[in-house]
Design an enzyme around this catalytic site. Structure first.
Site, short mmCIF file in Angstrom:
data_model
loop_
_atom_site.label_atom_id
_atom_site.label_comp_id
_atom_site.label_asym_id
_atom_site.label_seq_id
_atom_site.Cartn_x
_atom_site.Cartn_y
_atom_site.Cartn_z
N ILE A 46 0.85 -1.20 0.00
CA ILE A 46 0.00 0.00 0.00
C ILE A 46 0.88 1.24 0.00
O ILE A 46 1.72 1.42 0.89
CB ILE A 46 -0.92 0.01 1.23
CG1 ILE A 46 -1.88 -1.18 1.17
CG2 ILE A 46 -1.71 1.32 1.30
CD1 ILE A 46 -2.59 -1.45 2.48
N ASP A 99 -17.00 28.07 -25.98
CA ASP A 99 -18.13 28.91 -26.33
C ASP A 99 -17.59 30.09 -27.12
O ASP A 99 -16.49 30.57 -26.85
CB ASP A 99 -18.81 29.38 -25.04
CG ASP A 99 -20.00 30.27 -25.30
OD1 ASP A 99 -20.85 29.85 -26.09
OD2 ASP A 99 -20.06 31.36 -24.73
N ASP A 114 11.15 5.71 1.79
CA ASP A 114 10.23 6.11 0.72
C ASP A 114 9.58 7.46 1.01
O ASP A 114 9.35 8.25 0.10
CB ASP A 114 9.12 5.06 0.55
CG ASP A 114 9.64 3.78 -0.08
OD1 ASP A 114 10.82 3.74 -0.43
OD2 ASP A 114 8.85 2.82 -0.21
#
Length: 893
Positions: free
Chosen positions: A283, A327, A730
């Protein structure tokens, strides 16, 4: 009585239906109407509280996984690591809350602080009241500059012109009239006897009776429609898909390893602790915080370019856009009509200059003419005299502002470019009479005193004035309006119209009459033709070129006629020869499959209603394409919500459009959209780099443990060591990798049809990076596992950590060699690498860390072996990059 058929009813019928009168409502009637029909307010969504915004940050599958991981870690008794997870999640939510809270407050400041007023007739007395107090049956007294407070049926008018662009998309103001219209299915834009809430009176005056208020108005219908439209950001979809993959992989791997470990003789407690730790490894705990920081940084950069991002995910999603639907009025044009050409006495003249600034030249065959030419001067004189508009420069806003009809304003500016000023001319030629423009006559006429009686000046539809003319100007005289001359004029009109010009006829007549009536407008002398068009925003062409270079298809959606829209789109670079133009009527006759196939070649959608816009957006999404929509009007709100990304104009945009959009351009600069696309692509690339780093290192850890179990090795890393690698090693590196500077040439890279955070190339790179990590770690671990167990764990932990140090630098670029990139381009990564090295030295040598991580000191030789071995991940990836560049060169050749 249905709202859609008021235009088919007479004023008397409506007055009777609502029990009103031409003298207005009484106080008693007003209270009765309020109780029966409610108040004139639209349902306003209460701004989200900071607490609600904070809780919304947890609405992600990835967050749910991390909460589950935290609970599991807490269950195995590691309170410290569980606390780290929950602190990270809280920090992530706080950063997101701060950014979205700022966007909420900025948007609130954009709303108008001044309450809009309305003038009504009540008990025979005119009253000025807040527009929220207007009730059904009220008689509105209409003046130039007023904002229409409710939907109303016109009673009578005097040259009443209304700008309905924000509602219908029609760029030209609409002349209103009281006559009954028989067609019940008449579109809103063609209901000339109706007024609609939120539109503006350009000029003129009149009376109208209110037929609908609040949610029952056209704007109210649109507001309710918005609430039923569901749309999801592409990044949310990808995170949701990624989360599912992570869940399935985690469950599969952990179940497999748990069973395999038990079969190999390891204890239940040991394997349970290992698989929980391993699940934490798989995870990506750092991903949510990195996502938030990367998105917040992108939002901050966009704010410097006057783009307000209401949701963090919006910029990244815009980076994936394959289609941008723009537009026309107010988005790619300035909504400033400008005379571009005029034809008189057999010559076609060009007019230079932009907008309403009265500066420019008159060119004949590319050469500037002086202002003494008879025919051009007469054209300018008539344009100035047959005119009710005023143009003035606002020192406060530093812009030219118009009071009155924009068409007439363009004619005033044209006249001034030829030296003809209305105030100066009218000093010598005072006005005698006037016939305002109407849809019946299709002309505007004035009469002014002259030396030879009175002169009529007429502007109107060319075909009408040609029919009313018996002669045409020829030098200082006139000649008979023969059939061949009419045919020649029709050819000129066709050529001018094909350029997207709105063509107006000019005529004159000397009269002995003392007053002006409609019967006098005949036997005219036709003077010429004037062609005008809206002005492109100066940044549009360059921005559209950048968008095309980026591989983005730009399409234009407009309420204008087919030829007008096509010509303007061609000028802007949207329409190319061979492209299709689809009208709303043609879309009505198409099934979903036919419309979907037509989208490939269509670049202009003309004469479309809000319902058509919504269908177009949904058709693109059904094809799997990511579409961004720009707009500024009320009619743009539903498609802005339905699109993957809605972009509204901050200055000219309506409140409804700004509420519906994901991004608001505070300075109305169209170029900011392309800048946002580039920023979004940078964010997308950065997220992919972070995911590559996290997943490749996680895969390396998974392979290390999996292979060790199958080889019958002791576990090479402990649960606490895996968590250390994930949160410390990490944790610093992925955040710093998320701060990687923008790569050059992002807009020139092709858009992948199916954008995904993990593509096939990324999957291959993960394997290429993970295999050396696992093989190298297990090889070195095998050399020590039969000796000191603490030493062997320290060796395995350290070699995995060093692999990850090198791998973070690998992930900086997909193709570019690390050695061709300056290491100091990302100073955050340099600093993070230094930090994780320092922390790992503490983990190996400090007694406190040695205690809970089960490590021991390493000698210099062991460090040299570890660094050399771990650098293999760098060299293997460099070889892959080299081969990739060689293949790319061969393909290019």
């Amino acid at each position: 009585m249905a709202n859609s058929i008021w235009h088919t009813k007479s004023v008397d019928e409506i007055i009777k239906y609502y029990e009103s009168s031409m003298l207005g409502l009484s106080a008693k009637q007003i209270e009765k109407q309020k109780q029966k029909y409610g108040t004139n307010t639209l349902p306003q969504k209460k701004p989200d509280s900071l607490w609600l915004i904070f809780l919304r940050q947890f609405q992600s599958s990835l967050i749910y996984i991390l909460v589950a991981a935290g609970i599991l870690i807490l269950f195995i008794g590691d309170e410290t690591d569980a606390a780290i997870i929950f602190v990270l999640l809280a920090f992530n939510a706080i950063v997101g809350t701060i950014q979205e809270g700022k966007a909420r407050d900025t948007l609130a400041s954009l709303k108008k602080l001044v309450e809009t007023k309305a003038t009504v007739l009540r008990d025979s007395v005119e009253e000025i009241i807040p527009d929220t107090e207007v009730v059904v049956g009220d008689i509105l007294v209409l003046h130039e500059g007023d904002k229409i407070p409710a939907d109303a049926r016109v009673i009578n008018t005097h040259n009443l012109i209304v700008d309905e662009a924000s509602l219908t998309g029609e760029s030209h103001p609409v002349y209103k009239m009281p006559e009954i219209l028989d067609n019940e299915k008449l579109p809103t834009a063609e209901q000339k006897n109706m007024l609609f809430k939120g539109t503006n009176i350009v000029s003129g005056s009149g009376l109208a009776i209110v037929v609908a208020i609040g949610v029952n108005t056209i704007i109210g219908d649109i507001s309710l429609e918005i609430s039923t439209i569901e749309s999801e950001d592409p990044i949310k979809r990808e995170i949701r898909k990624l989360s599912k993959v992570i869940i399935y992989i985690t469950i599969g791997i952990c179940t497999f390893l748990f069973v395999a470990g038990l079969i190999s003789g390891k204890s239940v407690v040991e394997m349970f602790t290992t698989v929980v730790s391993l699940s934490v490894s798989i995870i990506p705990e750092g991903l949510p915080i990195v996502l938030t920081l990367v998105l917040a940084t992108g939002v901050w950069r966009m704010s410097k370019k006057n783009a307000l991002v209401k949701k963090l995910q919006a910029v990244e999603s815009l980076g994936q856009a394959q289609i941008i639907a723009v537009d026309k009025t107010g988005t790619i044009t300035k909504n400033e009509l400008t005379v571009r050409e005029f034809y008189t006495d057999g010559n076609l003249y060009e007019v230079t200059g932009d907008g309403y600034e009265p500066k420019g030249q008159i060119l004949l065959n590319g050469t500037a003419i002086d202002t003494t030419h008879t025919a051009p001067n007469l054209m300018a004189r008539i344009s100035a005299l047959c005119n009710s508009a005023h143009v003035a420069f606002s020192e406060e806003k530093k812009i030219w502002q118009v009071a009155g009809d924009p068409t007439e304003a363009a004619l005033i500016v044209f006249a001034e470019k030829l030296g003809q000023t209305k105030s100066k001319i009218e000093t010598d030629s005072p006005v005698v009479g006037e016939l305002p423009f109407s849809y019946q006559t299709k002309f505007h006429a004035t009469m002014h005193k002259s030396k030879h009686g009175n002169d009529l000046e007429i502007l109107g539809a060319p075909e009408v004035l040609m029919h009313l003319s018996t002669s045409i100007l020829a030098g200082d005289k006139s000649r008979h309006m023969a059939k061949n001359i009419v045919a020649e004029l029709e050819e000129v009109i066709a050529r001018m119209s094909s350029k997207g010009l709105r063509v107006i006829g000019v005529a004159t007549k000397n009269s002995k009459e003392s007053e002006l009536t409609q019967d006098h407008v005949k036997d005219l002398t036709f003077v010429g033709l004037i062609g005008m068009k809206d002005v492109l925003r100066p940044e549009v062409k360059e921005s559209l070129e950048r968008a095309h270079e980026a591989g983005i298809k730009v399409v234009m959606i407009t309420g204008d006629h087919k030829l007008t829209g096509q010509a303007l789109a061609q000028e802007a670079g949207i329409y190319k020869p061979g492209d299709m133009v689809l009208t709303g009527e043609e879309i009505n006759g198409m099934g979903d499959a036919t419309l979907s196939s037509a989208l490939d070649k269509t670049t202009v959608f003309a004469r479309v209603t809000p319902a058509h816009k919504l269908r177009i957006i949904r058709a693109y999404k059904a094809r799997g394409e990511i579409i961004a929509m720009t707009g500024d009007g009320v009619n743009d709100a539903p498609p802005l919500v339905a699109a993957d990304l809605g972009v509204a104009m901050g200055k000219i945009g309506t409140e409804v459009a700004k509420e519906a959009a994901d991004i608001v351009l505070l300075d109305d600069n169209f170029g900011s959209i392309v800048s946002a696309v580039e920023e979004g692509r940078n964010i997308y690339k950065t997220i992919k780099k972070v995911i590559l780093f996290l997943f490749s290192t996680s895969l390396g850890e998974v392979l290390t443990i999996t292979i060790s179990i199958f080889l019958g090795f002791p576990l090479p890393v402990l649960a606490s060591q895996i968590i250390w690698l994930n949160f410390v090693t990490d944790g610093f590196l992925d955040v710093s990798l998320g701060m990687e500077p923008k790569e050059p040439g992002l807009l020139h890279e092709p858009i992948q049809k199916q954008n995904s955070f993990v593509d096939w190339l990324m999957a291959k790179r993960m394997v290429v990076m993970a295999l050396p990590m696992a093989i190298g770690t297990l090889w070195l671990f095998s050399k020590y596992m039969h000796g000191d167990q603490t030493k062997s764990w320290t060796i395995a932990l350290t070699v995995l950590a060093v692999y990850q140090w090198f791998n973070a630098w690998n992930c900086r670029s997909e193709k570019e060699s690390l050695f061709s990139m300056s290491p100091f381009r990302n100073k955050y990564l340099v600093a993070a690498t230094m930090v994780v090295i320092g922390l790992h030295l503490l983990a190996v040598y400090h007694p406190f860390f040695q205690g809970f991580l089960r490590t021991t000191a390493l000698n210099l030789n062991e460090w040299i072996i570890i660094v050399v071995l771990a650098s293999s991940v760098l060299w293997i990836e460099e070889i892959r990059k080299l081969l990739s560049r060689i293949r790319a060169k061969k393909v290019a050749i």
